[in-house]
Scaffold this motif. Structure first.
Motif, mmCIF file in Angstrom:
data_model
loop_
_atom_site.group_PDB
_atom_site.id
_atom_site.type_symbol
_atom_site.label_atom_id
_atom_site.label_comp_id
_atom_site.label_asym_id
_atom_site.label_seq_id
_atom_site.Cartn_x
_atom_site.Cartn_y
_atom_site.Cartn_z
ATOM 1 N N TYR A 173 0.839 -1.193 0.000
ATOM 2 C CA TYR A 173 0.000 0.000 0.000
ATOM 3 C C TYR A 173 0.876 1.247 0.000
ATOM 4 O O TYR A 173 1.785 1.377 0.822
ATOM 5 N N GLU A 174 0.605 2.139 -0.927
ATOM 6 C CA GLU A 174 1.117 3.490 -0.843
ATOM 7 C C GLU A 174 -0.090 4.415 -0.945
ATOM 8 O O GLU A 174 -1.202 3.957 -1.195
ATOM 9 N N GLN A 175 0.108 5.684 -0.744
ATOM 10 C CA GLN A 175 -1.017 6.605 -0.712
ATOM 11 C C GLN A 175 -1.858 6.488 -1.979
ATOM 12 O O GLN A 175 -1.374 6.718 -3.088
ATOM 13 N N GLY A 176 -3.125 6.060 -1.825
ATOM 14 C CA GLY A 176 -4.040 5.971 -2.951
ATOM 15 C C GLY A 176 -3.865 4.771 -3.854
ATOM 16 O O GLY A 176 -4.517 4.678 -4.899
ATOM 17 N N ARG A 177 -3.046 3.815 -3.470
ATOM 18 C CA ARG A 177 -2.768 2.680 -4.356
ATOM 19 C C ARG A 177 -2.552 1.401 -3.563
ATOM 20 O O ARG A 177 -1.885 1.407 -2.528
ATOM 21 N N GLU A 178 -3.137 0.320 -4.056
ATOM 22 C CA GLU A 178 -2.942 -1.006 -3.480
ATOM 23 C C GLU A 178 -2.404 -1.931 -4.564
ATOM 24 O O GLU A 178 -2.937 -1.978 -5.673
ATOM 25 N N ILE A 179 -1.329 -2.638 -4.264
ATOM 26 C CA ILE A 179 -0.709 -3.572 -5.208
ATOM 27 C C ILE A 179 -0.755 -4.967 -4.596
ATOM 28 O O ILE A 179 -0.331 -5.164 -3.448
ATOM 29 N N HIS A 180 -1.267 -5.934 -5.349
ATOM 30 C CA HIS A 180 -1.251 -7.324 -4.884
ATOM 31 C C HIS A 180 -0.268 -8.111 -5.730
ATOM 32 O O HIS A 180 -0.345 -8.116 -6.964
ATOM 33 N N LEU A 208 8.337 0.485 -6.310
ATOM 34 C CA LEU A 208 7.722 -0.345 -5.274
ATOM 35 C C LEU A 208 7.225 -1.679 -5.812
ATOM 36 O O LEU A 208 7.418 -2.731 -5.189
ATOM 37 N N GLU A 209 6.558 -1.636 -6.953
ATOM 38 C CA GLU A 209 5.963 -2.862 -7.485
ATOM 39 C C GLU A 209 7.024 -3.873 -7.895
ATOM 40 O O GLU A 209 6.921 -5.066 -7.579
ATOM 41 N N LEU A 210 8.055 -3.411 -8.588
ATOM 42 C CA LEU A 210 9.139 -4.330 -8.963
ATOM 43 C C LEU A 210 9.855 -4.854 -7.729
ATOM 44 O O LEU A 210 10.248 -6.029 -7.681
ATOM 45 N N ALA A 211 10.033 -4.004 -6.735
ATOM 46 C CA ALA A 211 10.687 -4.445 -5.496
ATOM 47 C C ALA A 211 9.893 -5.566 -4.840
ATOM 48 O O ALA A 211 10.463 -6.546 -4.349
ATOM 49 N N ALA A 212 8.567 -5.440 -4.846
ATOM 50 C CA ALA A 212 7.720 -6.478 -4.247
ATOM 51 C C ALA A 212 7.799 -7.781 -5.026
ATOM 52 O O ALA A 212 7.852 -8.867 -4.441
ATOM 53 N N HIS A 213 7.797 -7.680 -6.354
ATOM 54 C CA HIS A 213 7.939 -8.892 -7.178
ATOM 55 C C HIS A 213 9.283 -9.571 -6.914
ATOM 56 O O HIS A 213 9.350 -10.797 -6.728
ATOM 57 N N PHE A 214 10.351 -8.774 -6.909
ATOM 58 C CA PHE A 214 11.690 -9.339 -6.733
ATOM 59 C C PHE A 214 11.825 -9.978 -5.356
ATOM 60 O O PHE A 214 12.377 -11.076 -5.211
ATOM 61 N N ALA A 215 11.306 -9.297 -4.334
ATOM 62 C CA ALA A 215 11.365 -9.844 -2.974
ATOM 63 C C ALA A 215 10.553 -11.124 -2.853
ATOM 64 O O ALA A 215 10.920 -12.042 -2.107
#
Length: 203
Positions: free
Chosen positions: A115-122, A154-161
């Motif tokens: 979650y960042e301000q105004g956005r949710e990434i799954h 943020l999104e790529l970081a989450a995928h990589f992690a």
């Protein structure tokens, strides 16, 4: 735990400090309480990253750390506690703002939510043969922070992690996640991921 001048100076000028609120709560420096100690780090530009794991944020002391936190990680138990008495997104977005760049919840087989301000990434979990989950959360969190610091994505970081943590749980031991970049790239390739997009993002 009373910090010395030397240690406080080092922490104030760190790029990133990775800890948890329970450990931070014991700190003091020249009569300052833990929240004021952390505030000094923030005012000097250090990015505080905390993983609260299964803890909740009901403590006034813990909530005092939030304005000085850059990334906040929690697992599924901590996430459920956060959302127990509020609508899920409302509970999360109420915390975002000031310095809190993002809240990241790891939810096991459900993957992770960013979650960042105004956005949710799954980010979905990878289907792997699980051998040992010890250290998976630390692998995910530290890899996420490292990749974000390199890429700003943020999104790529989450995928990589997610790839790094999935690889870690296919092996035995808490240090399975300490594998090095090329090992993660190889794992990504094995699972059909686009290695080049990750390489390009951190160049």
């Amino acid at each position: 735990v009373e910090l010395t001048d030397e240690i406080q100076e080092v922490l104030c000028h760190a790029d990133v400090i990775y800890s948890n609120y329970w450990e931070l709560s014991w700190l003091g420096y020249k009569g300052l309480d833990a929240s004021a100690v952390v505030r000094q780090w923030y005012e000097h530009g250090a990015k505080l990253v905390c993983d609260i794991d299964i803890d909740d944020l009901d403590s006034e002391l813990y909530r005092g750390f939030i304005p000085y936190t850059y990334f906040l990680f929690m697992n599924s138990i901590g996430y459920e506690k956060l959302c127990a008495h509020k609508e899920r997104k409302a509970a999360v977005f109420q915390l975002l703002g000031n310095s809190l760049r993002a809240l990241i919840a790891t939810i096991g087989e459900g993957g992770c939510l960013v979650y960042e301000q105004g956005r949710e990434i799954h980010i979905p979990a990878l289907q792997v043969d699980v051998v040992d989950v010890t250290g998976a959360g630390d692998t995910f969190g530290s890899t996420f922070v490292w990749f974000y610091e390199k890429s700003g994505d943020l999104e790529l970081a989450a995928h990589f992690a997610t790839y790094a943590a999935a690889r870690a749980i296919t092996q035995v031991g808490a240090r399975a996640g300490a594998s090095g970049l090329e090992a993660v790239f190889s794992f990504i390739s094995t699972y059909g991921g686009d290695v080049e997009q990750y390489r390009s993002a951190i160049r």
